[in-house]
Design a protein around this motif. Structure first.
Motif, PDB file in Angstrom:
ATOM      1  N   THR A  76       0.689  -0.945  -0.102  1.00 16.24           N
ATOM      2  CA  THR A  76       0.158   0.057   0.441  1.00 16.24           C
ATOM      3  C   THR A  76       1.295   1.462   0.328  1.00 16.24           C
ATOM      4  O   THR A  76       1.551   1.256   0.893  1.00 16.24           O
ATOM      5  CB  THR A  76      -0.956   0.006   1.081  1.00 16.24           C
ATOM      6  OG1 THR A  76      -1.721  -0.653   1.430  1.00 16.24           O
ATOM      7  CG2 THR A  76      -1.533   1.152   1.298  1.00 16.24           C
ATOM      8  N   THR A  78       2.194   4.564   1.238  1.00 18.51           N
ATOM      9  CA  THR A  78       1.968   5.351   2.193  1.00 18.51           C
ATOM     10  C   THR A  78       2.894   6.534   1.905  1.00 18.51           C
ATOM     11  O   THR A  78       4.058   6.815   1.163  1.00 18.51           O
ATOM     12  CB  THR A  78       2.841   4.666   3.323  1.00 18.51           C
ATOM     13  OG1 THR A  78       1.711   3.480   3.785  1.00 18.51           O
ATOM     14  CG2 THR A  78       2.147   5.743   4.597  1.00 18.51           C
ATOM     15  N   THR A 224      -0.192  16.059   2.719  1.00 25.39           N
ATOM     16  CA  THR A 224       1.360  15.059   3.099  1.00 25.39           C
ATOM     17  C   THR A 224       1.953  14.830   1.921  1.00 25.39           C
ATOM     18  O   THR A 224       1.618  15.088   0.616  1.00 25.39           O
ATOM     19  CB  THR A 224      -0.006  13.671   2.837  1.00 25.39           C
ATOM     20  OG1 THR A 224      -0.262  13.660   1.189  1.00 25.39           O
ATOM     21  CG2 THR A 224      -1.229  13.060   3.152  1.00 25.39           C
ATOM     22  N   LYS A 288       9.406  -1.773   3.858  1.00 24.80           N
ATOM     23  CA  LYS A 288       9.207  -1.049   3.417  1.00 24.80           C
ATOM     24  C   LYS A 288      10.171  -0.275   2.642  1.00 24.80           C
ATOM     25  O   LYS A 288      11.615  -0.140   2.353  1.00 24.80           O
ATOM     26  CB  LYS A 288       9.260  -0.018   4.584  1.00 24.80           C
ATOM     27  CG  LYS A 288       8.699   1.947   4.368  1.00 24.80           C
ATOM     28  CD  LYS A 288       8.392   2.717   5.799  1.00 24.80           C
ATOM     29  CE  LYS A 288       8.421   4.284   5.333  1.00 24.80           C
ATOM     30  NZ  LYS A 288       8.350   5.095   6.416  1.00 24.80           N
ATOM     31  N   SER A 300      -1.631   8.151  -2.682  1.00 26.35           N
ATOM     32  CA  SER A 300      -1.468   7.714  -0.759  1.00 26.35           C
ATOM     33  C   SER A 300      -2.666   6.987  -0.599  1.00 26.35           C
ATOM     34  O   SER A 300      -3.682   6.978  -2.132  1.00 26.35           O
ATOM     35  CB  SER A 300      -1.705   8.911  -0.192  1.00 26.35           C
ATOM     36  OG  SER A 300      -0.554   9.862  -0.474  1.00 26.35           O
ATOM     37  N   ASN A 301      -2.292   5.715  -0.189  1.00 32.15           N
ATOM     38  CA  ASN A 301      -3.120   4.045  -0.021  1.00 32.15           C
ATOM     39  C   ASN A 301      -4.191   3.420  -1.701  1.00 32.15           C
ATOM     40  O   ASN A 301      -4.742   2.791  -1.382  1.00 32.15           O
ATOM     41  CB  ASN A 301      -4.785   4.684   0.335  1.00 32.15           C
ATOM     42  CG  ASN A 301      -4.367   5.542   2.275  1.00 32.15           C
ATOM     43  OD1 ASN A 301      -3.582   4.896   2.671  1.00 32.15           O
ATOM     44  ND2 ASN A 301      -5.149   6.401   2.909  1.00 32.15           N
TER      45      ASN A 301
END
Length: 418
Positions: A76, A78, A224, A288, A300-301
């Motif tokens: 996902t 992030t 973000t 990550k 994002s997401n």
């Protein structure tokens, strides 16, 4: 008399039936030979019907080359940093300076809060500071006089000492006043809300004209950081040994992000962190990665598929995945021998990439293996191999990713017709 006539008539019928049988037999022989001639090769179809058929199969040639080893996982996207913008003072929101969904830089003005109350506090603190500084200066001047008079023995020593402590008291008061002035200036600076990071601002959560407080949970907006951006993904715990073998200090491990279908490449980045524990509920470990995301391909997401290039096998045998069969003893392939028969060959499989598979043991380069028509094959069976060209597709949709060019596309069509 009647008996002789009966025998005579019976003889005529017998001869007539015999002649009919002869005529039918001659006609059958003629038709059989006629159709045999039309076949063009003179093969007796009656005998061919009872012989074993020669099965046509599609074959490719195993090749040798360097084979990349990838670890794949689901992840996902992030944000590298996410900040909720909140007011640090209470007051009326007088201005919203950002556009929803736009990019902002660190230090850009986002909103303003009514600062008049804080400016009044600043004026009051500065006035108090000036008064106390004047008292301090007067106390210092009196202390100088008292010391002079004490030297002349004109006053008591206690009076000079008291004056010294009074000067120190005024110094402390002045410092307090300076702190009040600094705090008032700080509160005024909080009325101008600026972006702490560079990123993309979301939908505003409070409209202009509302009273905002420092204790508000939702804040004014969320920012973000998307350049660079991170992806958190998972790998099975079985992949950890090979991963940790290559995850060394100073070594860069490249990763690639693909869309939900796994076909379109979105971005290329690097592995930055491996979690310190395995999730016992899923048997996976989190990792990550970081991507520059200069073209904003990652959001994002967003759900992505991750491919991590971990190693490269040198000079390994490569075959199409369609050739691999599995049995009780493991994986095997059908190898086409020089005498046009096939043999069952057990193999040891390596990593897979797209439709290609690395073979670690059991098969040599340049050996022909069957990729189409496998369903009816048996060990030692005679076949009619049709070798597919590299990139050519057989009747079952099997594409040859390896092998030399021996036949044209007509060969695959001929296989389909057979």
């Amino acid at each position: 008399m009647e008996t002789g006539q009966y025998k005579k008539e019976t003889g005529h019928v017998f001869r007539w039936l015999l002649g009919l049988v002869i005529v039918l037999l001659v006609g059958a022989i003629y038709l059989f030979r006629y159709h045999g001639a039309e076949s063009g090769n003179g093969v007796d179809k009656t005998s061919a019907r009872f012989s074993d058929p020669v099965l046509a199969v599609a074959a490719v040639t195993a090749t040798q080359g360097d084979f990349p080893v990838y670890l794949t996982g689901l992840g996902t996207v992030t944000p590298l940093r996410t900040v909720t913008i909140r007011s640090r003072v209470d007051g009326e929101l007088t201005q919203v300076a950002f556009k929803e969904g736009s990019s902002v830089n660190e230090g850009d003005l986002l909103a303003k809060i009514d600062a008049r109350a804080f400016q009044a506090q600043l004026i009051q603190a500065e006035g108090q500071l000036q008064r106390d500084e004047a008292l301090l200066q007067n106390a210092k001047a009196d202390l100088v006089r008292y010391k002079t008079l004490l030297g002349q023995d004109s006053i008591a020593a206690q009076q000079a000492v008291t004056q010294e402590w009074l000067v120190k008291q005024y110094k402390g008061t002045v410092e307090i006043d300076r702190g009040l002035v600094a705090n008032a200036k700080l509160q005024i600076s909080y009325t101008n809300i600026t972006s702490p990071i560079t990123g993309r601002v979301g939908i505003r959560l409070v409209d202009q004209g509302n009273i905002v407080q420092a204790t508000d949970a939702n804040g004014l907006a969320v920012i973000t950081q998307i350049q660079p951006i991170a992806v958190v993904f998972s790998l099975p715990e079985d992949s950890l040994p090979i991963l940790m073998k290559h995850y060394l200090p100073g070594k860069i491990i490249d990763i690639e992000a693909y869309d939900r279908s796994g076909k379109s490449k979105l971005a290329t980045g690097q592995l930055t962190a491996v979690d310190n524990q395995i999730d016992t509920t899923t048997g996976t470990v989190k990792l990550k990665g970081q991507f520059a995301n200069e073209d904003n391909a990652l959001f994002s997401n967003q759900f992505v598929n991750i491919k991590m290039h971990i190693d490269t096998l040198q000079a390994v045998t490569v075959i199409p995945a369609a050739a691999i069969q599995r049995g009780i003893t493991g994986a095997f392939v059908y190898v086409v021998n020089n005498d046009q028969t096939v043999s069952v060959r057990p193999i040891t499989l390596g990593p897979t990439e797209d439709e290609r598979v690395a073979v670690l043991n059991g098969l040599k380069p340049d050996e022909k293996i069957v990729v189409d028509g496998i369903e009816k094959l048996k060990d030692k069976m005679t076949v009619k191999p049709i070798t597919l060209e590299a990139g050519q597709t057989s009747s079952d949709g099997v594409t040859s990713n390896t092998g030399s060019a021996h036949h044209s596309e007509k060969s695959a069509k001929r296989l389909h017709s057979q």
